[in-house]
Scaffold this active site. Structure first.
Site, PDB file in Angstrom:
ATOM      1  N   GLU A  13       0.864  -1.182   0.000  1.00  0.00           N
ATOM      2  CA  GLU A  13       0.000   0.000   0.000  1.00  0.00           C
ATOM      3  C   GLU A  13       0.896   1.226   0.000  1.00  0.00           C
ATOM      4  OE1 GLU A  13      -2.776   0.508   3.272  1.00  0.00           O
ATOM      5  OE2 GLU A  13      -3.804   2.085   2.147  1.00  0.00           O
ATOM      6  N   ASN A  60     -12.350  -3.128   0.456  1.00  0.00           N
ATOM      7  CA  ASN A  60     -11.320  -3.217   1.483  1.00  0.00           C
ATOM      8  C   ASN A  60     -11.933  -2.894   2.836  1.00  0.00           C
ATOM      9  OD1 ASN A  60      -8.453  -3.187   2.548  1.00  0.00           O
ATOM     10  ND2 ASN A  60      -9.135  -1.135   3.104  1.00  0.00           N
ATOM     11  N   GLU A  61     -12.084  -3.874   3.650  1.00  0.00           N
ATOM     12  CA  GLU A  61     -12.621  -3.741   5.009  1.00  0.00           C
ATOM     13  C   GLU A  61     -13.710  -2.665   5.114  1.00  0.00           C
ATOM     14  OE1 GLU A  61      -9.452  -1.167   7.598  1.00  0.00           O
ATOM     15  OE2 GLU A  61      -8.834  -3.232   7.295  1.00  0.00           O
ATOM     16  N   CYS A  78      -6.644   1.031   2.739  1.00  0.00           N
ATOM     17  CA  CYS A  78      -7.630   2.120   2.689  1.00  0.00           C
ATOM     18  C   CYS A  78      -7.441   3.000   1.459  1.00  0.00           C
ATOM     19  CB  CYS A  78      -7.547   2.968   3.950  1.00  0.00           C
ATOM     20  SG  CYS A  78      -8.176   2.094   5.378  1.00  0.00           S
TER      21      CYS A  78
END
Ligand code: AHR
Length: 662
Positions: free
Chosen positions: A49, A390-391, A260
């Site tokens: 990331e 993503n989550e 994120c």
């Protein structure tokens, strides 16, 4: 011979050949002793990331910071299009500069610099070369090595009648010139110019200086400086030492671009893959959710290329049509929290995800495959997995959009495994709801995330033992224990033995985050710290590397025996059917050495000498920039019998690798 007879004879031949191949395959398999279970052969990979300056200023080898003058006060207070640049007019020269937007190189890249060199002085004896121009400070400076080549490029547009001569140099902080070359503008339209710089000395902190040494006015944009020696010498490539460190881990896959970062800080900040391909001057730069700038110079092509270069499968994650629930909402769109793409934009967005698959795998003649080919990769990238979401917070808006995306991909590309998401934690509302959605849709795989105290890993070794094998498989896409001391790494090793044991349901796992630049971290616990010259892999890195390089595809119970009540102990035994090697991992997270009994009787044709690698030290031990090799594994020859006792050092991971075929 009649045609029928001919075909019959051929068919018999083919059947015989097929039987022989099957028998040969069985003979090979027979080297894998019975009693084991098949586990994932792509269990461990990397999570990438762009957090902690992992991309720009990190693994992406671009040396110029704010190369396109796109920095913005909304990214960081005080930032503007001239950040990390300084104006210069040495030799009593004078002129002026301005940032303009009226006629850019490309609409995606609106800002550019205009330099008007009005007067070039002649006091060179006092101030070095005379001229008017700008200096880039790099990402904490620029490191150069004597004799190496650095490739400079810039887009210029001559605005005065007279051509302008530019002096391009690398200078030390004391102004000493380490390398220089010249460019002359020739065009009144935007044109790319290139030259090379070869420094006479090595320095850790240099700056790039662009000086007009003749009078004139010009516009400039996309000022770039790359070391020629990038990883695998790729243009627009990666920092060689860092990429090599990752390659040497032998990861089976790389997940990108986050995290994120994927679902972004509000809808307009979602990571849209199409913005990140093509010539760099056409890519859409934007604010990074972690509070800095992403050029997208490291974009989808570069991610896929890196995966191919290191033999890892690409695992892109795309937003599920909703933004991050933690969006600040202060940037460009109002409102805090998760935002969902309007339904009338979903068709277009679904097509964007389908286009990604065509871009990666489609023929070079297809619409999107042709863009991959134009970037220099006519062959497909063989994409197998796509993560969606993503989550995310499990809202009705999420579920609706995820379902649409999943069904569209499944229908058009049944060959692609879609990975769903089950929230940011190891349990709780989003986790439960995520699994419920997964079961409803019968997803093939879901992405679990958890960051937690090291003790949790010791006390919860059985987590996956009871997972229903008929439900989705697990991709443990992000996990870590809070800390980079040896105890944290050993706790993660305990967890990895449990993951190997459950490698029939946990298909993949990746530690997160991966990279963190000294002085620029947003997340404190990371796998590899770095600055411009030094790589500082943590003990956690070495645990990951030892498990990656010693992976197997068959798991065996009860090879290592010890009291299961002692949660400071853990072990796993795998066989790699390709090499025939048996690999035993033993973990002691306790403060004193402990004995474990090893029984190798089910493995025939064992070599009597094995390789033993041990990572051990004090629980608080860590690697620092002053002492990056404080905690590193040590390998030695080790004699093994059919049965033997192994004394696992306090706070250790031990890996014994034994050959069973010559
Ligand atoms: O790995 C750092 C962050 O942790 C990721 O961006 C996010 O997915 C998780 O919350």
């Amino acid at each position: 011979m009649k045609l029928n007879e001919h075909l019959r004879n051929h068919r018999t031949g083919f059947i015989l050949l097929f039987i022989l191949i099957c028998l040969w395959g069985t003979a090979l398999e027979a080297q894998v002793p019975s009693g084991g279970k098949k586990i994932s052969d792509e269990l461990l990979g990397l999570f990438f990331e762009d957090i902690n300056y992992a991309a720009d200023g990190g693994i992406y080898a671009e040396m110029v910071q704010n190369r396109s003058f796109e920095y913005d006060p909304t990214e960081q207070q005080g930032w503007n299009p001239f950040s990390f640049w300084e104006y210069m007019e040495p030799g009593y020269s004078y002129g002026r500069i301005s940032v303009e937007t009226s006629d850019p190189v490309h609409g995606n890249n609106p800002h550019y610099m205009v330099v008007d060199a009005e007067f070039i002085g002649n006091y060179e004896k006092h101030e070095g070369k005379s001229g008017v121009g700008i200096k880039n400070l790099g990402f904490d400076g620029m490191v150069v090595n004597a004799g190496d080549t650095y490739n400079f490029s810039v887009f210029l547009k001559q605005l005065s009648n007279a051509p302008v001569t530019l002096d391009i140099s690398l200078q030390g902080t004391d102004g000493s010139v380490l390398a220089e070359n010249k460019i002359q503008s020739t065009s009144k339209d935007w044109k790319k110019y290139t030259t090379t710089l070869v420094p006479s000395q090595s320095r850790d902190t240099t700056h790039l200086v662009i000086l007009a040494t003749t009078k004139g006015k010009f516009a400039m944009d996309v000022v770039s400086l790359f070391p020629e020696k990038t990883f695998k010498n790729r243009p627009n490539g990666l920092r060689a030492d860092m990429a090599q460190l990752l390659a040497d881990m032998e990861p089976k896959f790389v997940r990108f671009p986050g995290g994120c970062l994927v679902h972004g800080d509000g809808l307009h900040n979602m990571y849209r893959w199409k913005n990140t391909i093509g010539p760099i001057e056409q890519r859409v730069e934007q604010r990074n959710i972690w509070g800095y700038h992403q050029t997208a110079g490291l974009g989808y092509f570069e991610y896929f290329q890196f995966c191919e270069d290191i033999g890892a499968k690409p695992l892109p994650v795309v937003p599920a049509g909703v933004s991050c629930q933690n969006s600040g909402g202060t940037w460009r769109i109002g409102g805090k929290g998760q935002r969902a793409l309007p339904m009338d934009e979903m068709d277009e967005y679904i097509q964007e995800v389908l286009d990604l698959i065509e871009w990666a795998n489609g023929p070079a003649t297809s619409e999107w495959g042709s863009k991959r080919a134009a970037a220099g990769h006519p062959e497909p990238f063989n994409l197998e997995y796509v993560g969606i979401g993503n989550e995310d917070k499990m809202t009705p808006e999420f579920e609706e959009r995820f379902t649409m995306l999943y069904q569209a991909v499944k229908q058009k590309h049944p060959e692609i495994t879609v990975i769903g998401t089950v929230g940011p934690f190891l349990e709780g509302e989003d986790f439960e709801k995520g699994w419920e959605i997964s079961n409803k849709l019968q997803l093939p795989m879901v992405d679990e995330h958890y960051y937690i105290e090291p003790d949790w890993y010791l006390g919860n070794q059985e987590r996956y033992d009871t997972y229903d094998r008929k439900e989705a498989q697990v991709y443990l896409g992000e996990y870590a224990s809070w800390g980079n001391k040896l105890y944290n790494a050993i706790a993660e090793a305990v967890h990895l033995t449990a993951i190997e044991r459950n490698g029939d349901v946990v298909k993949m796992a990746s530690y997160a985050p991966m990279l963190a630049k000294k002085g620029h971290t947003q997340w404190t616990t990371d796998m590899i710290f770095f600055d411009n010259t030094t790589l500082c892999p943590t003990p956690n890195f070495y645990v990951q590397k030892l498990f990656m390089k010693n992976s197997g595809d068959h798991y065996y119970e009860n090879v290592v025996n010890f009291s299961k009540k002692d949660t400071t102990l853990a072990a796993s035994t795998v066989m790699d059917s390709k090499t025939g090697d048996v690999i035993i991992k033993m973990v002691n997270a306790g403060k004193v050495p402990k004995s474990m009994e090893v029984n190798l009787s089910k493995f025939k044709n064992r070599a009597s000498s094995a390789k033993l690698t041990v990572l051990t030290g004090a629980p608080e031990a860590e690697n620092t920039f002053d002492n990056p090799d404080n905690v590193v594994p040590v390998t030695e020859e080790y004699g093994v019998d059919k049965k033997f006792m192994y004394s696992a050092p306090a706070m250790s991971l031990s890996v014994i690798r034994i050959k069973t075929k010559t």
